[in-house]
Design an enzyme around this catalytic site. Structure first.
Site, PDB file in Angstrom:
ATOM      1  N   SER A 227      37.965  30.517 -20.721  1.00 29.91           N
ATOM      2  CA  SER A 227      37.153  29.514 -21.382  1.00 29.91           C
ATOM      3  C   SER A 227      35.971  29.073 -20.514  1.00 29.91           C
ATOM      4  O   SER A 227      35.156  29.909 -20.127  1.00 29.91           O
ATOM      5  CB  SER A 227      38.071  28.346 -21.757  1.00 29.91           C
ATOM      6  OG  SER A 227      37.547  27.607 -22.790  1.00 29.91           O
ATOM      7  N   ASP A 427      39.963  33.785 -31.721  1.00 29.25           N
ATOM      8  CA  ASP A 427      39.313  32.585 -31.182  1.00 29.25           C
ATOM      9  C   ASP A 427      37.879  32.537 -31.678  1.00 29.25           C
ATOM     10  O   ASP A 427      37.160  33.548 -31.622  1.00 29.25           O
ATOM     11  CB  ASP A 427      39.338  32.651 -29.643  1.00 29.25           C
ATOM     12  CG  ASP A 427      38.611  31.483 -28.994  1.00 29.25           C
ATOM     13  OD1 ASP A 427      38.624  30.374 -29.563  1.00 29.25           O
ATOM     14  OD2 ASP A 427      38.046  31.678 -27.895  1.00 29.25           O
ATOM     15  N   HIS A 482      42.645  31.623 -28.481  1.00 29.92           N
ATOM     16  CA  HIS A 482      41.938  31.378 -27.226  1.00 29.92           C
ATOM     17  C   HIS A 482      42.825  31.592 -25.988  1.00 29.92           C
ATOM     18  O   HIS A 482      42.387  32.165 -25.009  1.00 29.92           O
ATOM     19  CB  HIS A 482      41.487  29.920 -27.294  1.00 29.92           C
ATOM     20  CG  HIS A 482      40.511  29.470 -26.278  1.00 29.92           C
ATOM     21  ND1 HIS A 482      39.194  29.872 -26.278  1.00 29.92           N
ATOM     22  CD2 HIS A 482      40.639  28.601 -25.239  1.00 29.92           C
ATOM     23  CE1 HIS A 482      38.558  29.268 -25.278  1.00 29.92           C
ATOM     24  NE2 HIS A 482      39.413  28.498 -24.640  1.00 29.92           N
TER      25      HIS A 482
END
Ligand code: NAG
Ligand code: NAG
Ligand code: NAG
Ligand code: NAG
Ligand code: NAG
Ligand code: NAG
Ligand code: NAG
Length: 583
Positions: A227, A427, A482
């Protein structure tokens, strides 16, 4: 007056006027049993051995947690686990950090790839796909004030407006149950306000740890993140290499071998465009094309129209001005990224699920807020998210800047470091279409001529495809949101093991040399279709089934039967409260 100040004064007045029934138990008792040592580069380290059962259940596998005191009021929390299956003295050392900015690495530890998970009744169970099976693992909460890291511990009440300090450490009667606690004082100057500013304290934490635990730091060093780690990973590791080249007195060289980044946020210019690409054209691989033409063209215009998102990001890049970058990023977040959330009610981190999404499980946050666990890990504060870090980064527009991530990745590749970018393809937040564009733009030698191959894993299920040239690879993971290790634990562990040993990602059978290159199609075209896409909110009492890639059986849990959706919202791991977004 801001709403924060307003509620502060309202509370301050009430505290003074009410007769109070002290509930001291809600505050964290400062630990008195930490060992003190001085690590490399004179970094003080305080730590303790964590008892068996707090996360790792095997009494033969040791675990330590504590703080590296990198500044007078900057204390960085770490939690270390010995490797389970390799003698820890011979095992490599891997650091995992989560993103945010402001997300705790307890997310990675308890939701993704750590040795344990926590069930709805607060019981710990083992994760057989822990990355600690094959490496010593160090989880770091950074920068200061994230997770258990702190500036100064203060007693307070947490509200939507922020932390209200309770000077007398007395929890007022009106406070809702469990809302009092000990928090890091949210001081914007006692944390980092940008990725480059966060790098030195991260490096100091490593110097502290490696000095305190030389027995675990003798072999190669590996780094994994996700991320916002698309910002942290390249910049922090390039900083490590620069420090290696001009080693300050008292510091040691860090033998960096691998950098892995899952669903990274590298470059806003391409990744804001990828929101449109994932939703409209060419679209995602789940046959989920939700927008009508009017919404699609609004989306397009918010990106490409004059004075809109891309123009603003260009202004940011050209001027480097904090306010321009911060405003550009807010504009893009509201007008481009959030179109999805506002219109669809789907989980940005896994588009197969509506919100509230019960996956990955967040039960560990209550576990970490028990006195027993806090004392076992030597914590000085409750476990919470701290808005100060997000606010500090927001003030410089770090999220809206490319910040040198691509050139840092290019440099790491040139230095011979294994660099693996991977992306779960369900994601939206840091979606694989954008990640693939970034992988191309790194320009690793031979990569533009490489092609996709199916990744072969021990379960004989195809979990994704990889394109690799030399030690640089991009891997697309199917049926994954994610947080990839939660959704695809077996593939993630095998991927991790291959990467840290310098093996090919496709099979894990060959040591990869400079001339290695996968052959196959230029594009990864597999489509999952919509059979795992949910059209009703998944009940909070279900588990996730990693075989069917869908909600599975209910938890066999007494507590769960009584849980309501209110609890479910409360334990969302990344607060969605504007203005800060978490990656
Ligand atoms: C903080 O931790 C204490 C245990 O030390 C706990 O009783 C309290 O409920 C926690 N507060 C919050 C807000 O989680
Ligand atoms: C990981 O290690 C544990 C403990 O040694 C073992 O039980 C488990 O099977 C291992 N997992 C895998 C995938 O090999
Ligand atoms: C924040 O920390 C700095 C450095 O220690 C200090 O000078 C400042 O007074 C603090 N700010 C607040 C609001 O406490
Ligand atoms: C994203 O969409 C834009 C606008 O339609 C298009 O020009 C671009 O090629 C797309 N990018 C990818 C990676 O598909
Ligand atoms: C598109 O936008 C309109 C409002 O302008 C809204 O009513 C409609 O439901 C949206 N539909 C989608 C998902 O495209
Ligand atoms: C699922 O995909 C199929 C094939 O693309 C399509 O016909 C169907 O309408 C989709 N279902 C939903 C609920 O969107
Ligand atoms: C799970 O939750 C659903 C909806 O909230 C409820 O109808 C169902 O009875 C629950 N099942 C179990 C086993 O608790």
């Amino acid at each position: 007056m801001t709403s924060f100040a307003r509620s502060f004064w309202a509370l301050a007045v009430t505290v003074a006027l009410t007769t109070i029934n002290p509930v001291q138990a809600q505050f964290v008792k400062a630990p008195t049993d930490l060992k003190r040592v001085v690590g490399h580069y004179n970094i003080p380290v305080r730590y303790k051995e964590v008892p068996t059962g707090i996360c790792e259940l095997d009494p033969h596998v040791k675990s330590y947690s504590g703080y590296a005191d990198v500044g007078e009021k900057e204390h960085i929390f770490f939690w270390f686990f010995e490797s389970r299956d390799i003698d820890p003295k011979d095992a490599p050392l891997t650091v995992w950090i989560n993103g945010g900015p402001g997300s705790s690495s307890m997310i990675g530890l308890f939701e993704e790839l750590g040795p344990c998970r926590v069930d709805p009744d607060g019981r710990v169970y083992s994760n057989p796909y822990s990355w600690s099976n094959v490496s010593n693992m160090l989880f770091i909460d950074q920068p200061s004030q994230v997770g258990f890291s702190y500036s100064e511990p203060v007693p307070g009440i947490k509200s939507d407006a922020g932390i209200v300090v309770l000077p007398d450490a007395v929890c007022p009667e009106y406070a809702s149950e469990g809302s009092c606690g000990t928090y890091a004082y949210p001081n914007l100057t006692l944390t980092a306000n940008s990725t480059p500013n966060a790098a030195p304290n991260f490096w100091k934490t490593l110097q502290g740890f490696m000095g305190a635990f030389p027995q675990y730091s003798r072999h190669g060093f590996h780094f994994a993140t996700e991320s916002y780690g698309g910002h942290y990973g390249p910049i922090f590791n390039e900083y490590i290499e620069e420090q290696n080249a001009h080693l300050p007195q008292g510091a040691i060289k860090i033998n960096l071998e691998t950098v892995l980044i899952g669903n990274g946020w590298y470059d806003p210019f391409y990744q804001y465009q990828a929101y449109y690409n994932f939703s409209v054209y060419p679209g995602n691989t789940y046959d989920y094309a939700p927008f009508d033409e009017a919404n699609a063209s609004m989306f397009f215009n918010n990106l490409y129209g004059k004075g809109n998102c891309l123009d603003r990001l260009r202004d940011c890049q050209n001027t480097g001005n904090n306010a321009i970058c911060s405003n550009a990023d807010s504009f893009c977040a509201y007008m481009v990224e959030s179109v999805y959330d506002d219109v669809l009610g789907r989980d940005e981190y896994d588009v197969r699920e509506l919100v509230p999404d019960p996956f990955p499980y967040g039960f560990y946050t209550s576990y970490l807020n028990t006195a027993e666990v806090q004392s076992a890990i030597g914590a000085f504060t409750n476990f919470s998210s701290n808005g100060a870090v997000g606010a500090a980064f927001d003030s410089t527009g770090d999220d809206g800047r490319e910040i040198g991530t691509l050139s840092a990745l290019r440099s790491l590749v040139q230095r011979g470091v294994t660099v693996g970018l991977y992306a779960g393809d369900a994601d939206y937040n840091c979606n694989w279409i954008g990640n693939e564009v970034i992988a191309d733009r790194v320009g690793a030698p031979g990569f533009s001529k490489a092609g996709y191959r199916d990744v072969k894993t021990s379960d004989a299920v195809v979990h994704g495809q990889v394109k690799q040239a030399g030690k640089f690879s991009f891997t697309r993971i199917y049926e994954s949101g994610h947080e990839v290790p939660f959704y695809q634990p077996l593939a993630s562990l095998e991927y991790f093991e291959r990467a840290i040993h310098g093996l090919d990602i496709e099979t894990g059978r060959h040591k990869v040399g400079y001339s290695y290159r996968t052959e196959g199609p230029a594009r990864s075209t597999y489509r999952e279709g919509n059979s795992t896409v949910q059209f009703e909110i998944t009940p909070a009492n279900l588990t996730y089934d990693v075989i069917t890639n869908k909600p599975g059986a209910p938890w066999p849990s007494a507590t769960m039967a009584k849980r309501s959706f209110r609890d479910q919202r409360a334990r969302r791991r990344r607060p969605r409260a504007r203005p800060f977004r978490f990656r």
